[in-house]
Design a protein around this motif. Structure first.
Motif, short mmCIF file in Angstrom:
data_model
loop_
_atom_site.label_atom_id
_atom_site.label_comp_id
_atom_site.label_asym_id
_atom_site.label_seq_id
_atom_site.Cartn_x
_atom_site.Cartn_y
_atom_site.Cartn_z
N ASP A 137 -6.47 -68.96 -22.19
CA ASP A 137 -7.18 -70.13 -22.69
C ASP A 137 -6.85 -70.44 -24.15
OD1 ASP A 137 -9.59 -72.01 -21.93
OD2 ASP A 137 -10.04 -71.27 -23.95
N SER A 138 -6.61 -69.42 -24.93
CA SER A 138 -6.39 -69.59 -26.37
C SER A 138 -4.98 -70.05 -26.73
CB SER A 138 -6.64 -68.26 -27.09
OG SER A 138 -5.68 -67.30 -26.66
N GLY A 139 -4.06 -69.98 -25.78
CA GLY A 139 -2.67 -70.30 -26.06
C GLY A 139 -1.87 -69.11 -26.54
N LEU A 140 -2.51 -67.95 -26.72
CA LEU A 140 -1.79 -66.77 -27.20
C LEU A 140 -0.72 -66.33 -26.20
CD1 LEU A 140 -4.74 -64.70 -28.71
CD2 LEU A 140 -3.00 -66.01 -29.95
N ALA A 141 -1.01 -66.43 -24.92
CA ALA A 141 -0.01 -66.05 -23.92
C ALA A 141 1.18 -66.99 -23.94
CB ALA A 141 -0.65 -66.03 -22.53
N ALA A 142 0.91 -68.28 -23.98
CA ALA A 142 1.99 -69.27 -23.97
C ALA A 142 2.88 -69.14 -25.20
CB ALA A 142 1.41 -70.68 -23.87
N THR A 143 2.26 -68.90 -26.37
CA THR A 143 3.05 -68.75 -27.59
C THR A 143 3.94 -67.51 -27.52
OG1 THR A 143 1.33 -69.84 -28.90
CG2 THR A 143 2.91 -68.47 -30.09
N ALA A 144 3.40 -66.42 -27.01
CA ALA A 144 4.21 -65.21 -26.87
C ALA A 144 5.38 -65.46 -25.93
CB ALA A 144 3.34 -64.07 -26.33
N ALA A 145 5.14 -66.18 -24.84
CA ALA A 145 6.20 -66.43 -23.86
C ALA A 145 7.34 -67.25 -24.47
CB ALA A 145 5.63 -67.15 -22.64
N THR A 146 7.02 -68.22 -25.33
CA THR A 146 8.07 -69.03 -25.94
C THR A 146 8.97 -68.21 -26.86
OG1 THR A 146 6.68 -69.69 -27.81
CG2 THR A 146 6.63 -71.10 -25.84
N GLY A 160 9.67 -65.01 -26.18
CA GLY A 160 10.20 -63.89 -25.41
C GLY A 160 9.42 -62.62 -25.66
N HIS A 161 8.17 -62.77 -26.13
CA HIS A 161 7.31 -61.63 -26.43
C HIS A 161 6.27 -61.44 -25.33
CE1 HIS A 161 8.19 -62.00 -31.06
NE2 HIS A 161 9.27 -61.80 -30.33
N THR A 162 5.53 -60.34 -25.39
CA THR A 162 4.62 -59.99 -24.30
C THR A 162 3.35 -59.32 -24.80
OG1 THR A 162 6.57 -59.55 -22.91
CG2 THR A 162 4.46 -58.80 -22.07
N TRP A 163 2.23 -59.79 -24.30
CA TRP A 163 0.96 -59.09 -24.44
C TRP A 163 0.82 -58.11 -23.27
CZ3 TRP A 163 -2.29 -59.66 -28.56
CH2 TRP A 163 -2.13 -60.79 -29.37
N TYR A 164 0.40 -56.89 -23.57
CA TYR A 164 0.18 -55.89 -22.52
C TYR A 164 -1.29 -55.49 -22.51
CZ TYR A 164 4.95 -54.89 -21.01
OH TYR A 164 6.20 -54.98 -20.46
N LEU A 165 -1.89 -55.55 -21.33
CA LEU A 165 -3.27 -55.13 -21.14
C LEU A 165 -3.27 -53.85 -20.31
CD1 LEU A 165 -4.75 -58.62 -20.17
CD2 LEU A 165 -4.85 -57.50 -22.41
N MET A 166 -3.86 -52.80 -20.84
CA MET A 166 -3.85 -51.51 -20.15
C MET A 166 -5.14 -50.76 -20.44
SD MET A 166 0.06 -50.29 -20.99
CE MET A 166 -0.04 -50.79 -22.73
N GLY A 167 -5.51 -49.88 -19.53
CA GLY A 167 -6.65 -49.00 -19.72
C GLY A 167 -6.20 -47.58 -20.02
N PHE A 168 -6.88 -46.61 -19.41
CA PHE A 168 -6.54 -45.20 -19.65
C PHE A 168 -6.51 -44.48 -18.31
CE2 PHE A 168 -11.10 -45.40 -19.48
CZ PHE A 168 -11.54 -44.17 -19.02
N GLU A 169 -5.84 -43.31 -18.28
CA GLU A 169 -5.72 -42.52 -17.06
C GLU A 169 -6.34 -41.15 -17.25
OE1 GLU A 169 -1.50 -42.66 -15.94
OE2 GLU A 169 -1.06 -42.43 -18.04
N THR A 170 -6.86 -40.62 -16.15
CA THR A 170 -7.52 -39.32 -16.22
C THR A 170 -6.83 -38.27 -15.35
OG1 THR A 170 -9.00 -39.98 -14.41
CG2 THR A 170 -9.78 -40.35 -16.66
N ASN A 171 -5.64 -38.58 -14.86
CA ASN A 171 -5.00 -37.69 -13.89
C ASN A 171 -3.59 -37.24 -14.29
OD1 ASN A 171 -4.43 -40.65 -13.17
ND2 ASN A 171 -2.83 -39.60 -12.06
#
Length: 360
Positions: free
Chosen positions: A182-191, A193-204
């Motif tokens: 919604d903010s345009g941050l994704a679209a700006t990164a795409a132009t 060639g950059h990338t936002w990564y969303l990740m959590g954590f692992e317990t295994n």
């Protein structure tokens, strides 16, 4: 025979040719029990010329399974492995995102073939990780880690199960993805060639202990995680409240931010891409370079466990509820749009409960 962390493991003799690191390849395997129970270790036999990787972190028993790592000459066709687990019914053998076929010569024994092709043990982490890559827009990539208390390993076996964080982390990722779009941050990164990564954590995963509980809203100045990055680690408590951001920045090391501290991120060309601020209520403000502010806030019970709210320029926008049934392989994301109710939606994802791969 070798003793690893007090466990007896069988393998054939290792020829001198495997002594050169450049000639050694690796494979990880997960041996899945039909029913969780007291952790125990099966007898695993390898063919001549192959051995187990040394080190306790490469041989791990949990209530649900046992995983181990193999080394030896590269074999794309695969090697034959025999597993005997008296009194334990073996239900599945996992290698990377694959369920290996196996024979069962008797009730306690299985045999199967596994390729040995990885250049490093780290390259085999997909074997022991269970996560789903969620489809999203250009400029964003994200994954959901599926944390199962029956699969805890490494440091997670010595602490209480992080039930609150496991519950709230998915809602944070869903909210962040909505903000990035919604903010345009994704679209700006795409132009760029950059990338936002969303990740959590692992317990295994003992190759990546990944503790204490945290989540990531990260920016990579390139198409993948080999690029330079701003990599926040948002630590959060049992109510899902953030209290610390340890942000790793390429070339600068770890920068530390606490409640109320603005944490700017740049694209390594001097351009601000976003600023985050941990809120007093444990939520997170995400501010784009134009100053538009999105706030991830607690739900009606003042926690982030049952629902979270998102405001846009201080106006109510979204309410997000998520669930993840790791035993069935079923996730549900429910997003209620307070400004445009017709845009509200509920999305169901089915996934392979042992690999995380999404089902069609």
């Amino acid at each position: 025979m070798v003793l690893v962390a007090g466990l007896v493991i069988m393998f054939g003799a290792i020829p001198a040719a495997t002594s050169s690191a450049a000639e050694v390849s690796y494979a990880g395997i997960r041996i899945v029990r039909a029913s969780p129970g007291t952790p125990s270790v099966p007898e695993v036999t390898l063919p001549e010329g192959y051995a187990f990787v040394a080190g306790e972190k490469f041989h791990v028993a949990s209530r649900a399974e046992y995983y181990t790592f193999i080394q030896g000459p590269r074999s794309e066709a695969g090697i034959t492995v025999t597993v005997r687990w008296p009194g334990i019914r073996i239900a599945d053998i996992v290698w990377r995102d694959n369920h290996l076929s196996f024979d069962r010569p008797d009730r306690d024994t299985v045999t199967f073939t596994v390729p040995v092709t990885a250049a490093t043990t780290n390259a085999e982490q997909p074997t022991i990780q269970v996560w789903s890559s969620i489809p999203t827009v250009p400029g964003v990539q994200w994954r959901i880690e599926h944390n199962d208390p029956d699969r805890v390993a490494g440091p997670w076996t010595t602490v209480a199960w992080p039930a609150g964080q496991v519950t709230s982390v998915i809602s944070y990722l869903v909210a962040s993805e909505a903000v990035l779009k919604d903010s345009g941050l994704a679209a700006t990164a795409a132009t760029k060639g950059h990338t936002w990564y969303l990740m959590g954590f692992e317990t295994n995963n003992t190759l990546h202990p990944d503790n204490p509980p945290h989540w990531h809203l990260s920016y990579y100045a390139g198409p993948n995680t080999s690029a330079r990055a701003y990599l926040p680690h948002f630590w959060f408590d049992k109510l899902g409240k953030n209290y610390y951001n340890g942000m790793d920045v390429s070339g600068q090391g770890r920068l530390r931010y606490y409640v109320g501290d603005p944490a700017p991120m740049y694209d390594f060309a001097g351009n601000l891409v976003a600023t985050t601020v941990i809120r007093e209520d444990g939520g997170l403000d995400i501010i784009n370079p134009e100053g538009r502010t999105y706030a991830i806030k607690p739900g009606r019970d003042a926690t982030f466990l049952n629902e979270i709210n998102v405001t846009r320029d201080d106006k109510p926008w979204l309410t997000i509820r998520t669930s993840d049934d790791v035993k069935r392989g079923l996730m549900i994301f429910t997003i209620t749009d307070r400004q445009r109710p017709g845009q509200s939606r509920s999305t169901v994802y089915e996934y392979d409960r042992l690999t995380g791969v999404l089902k069609p």
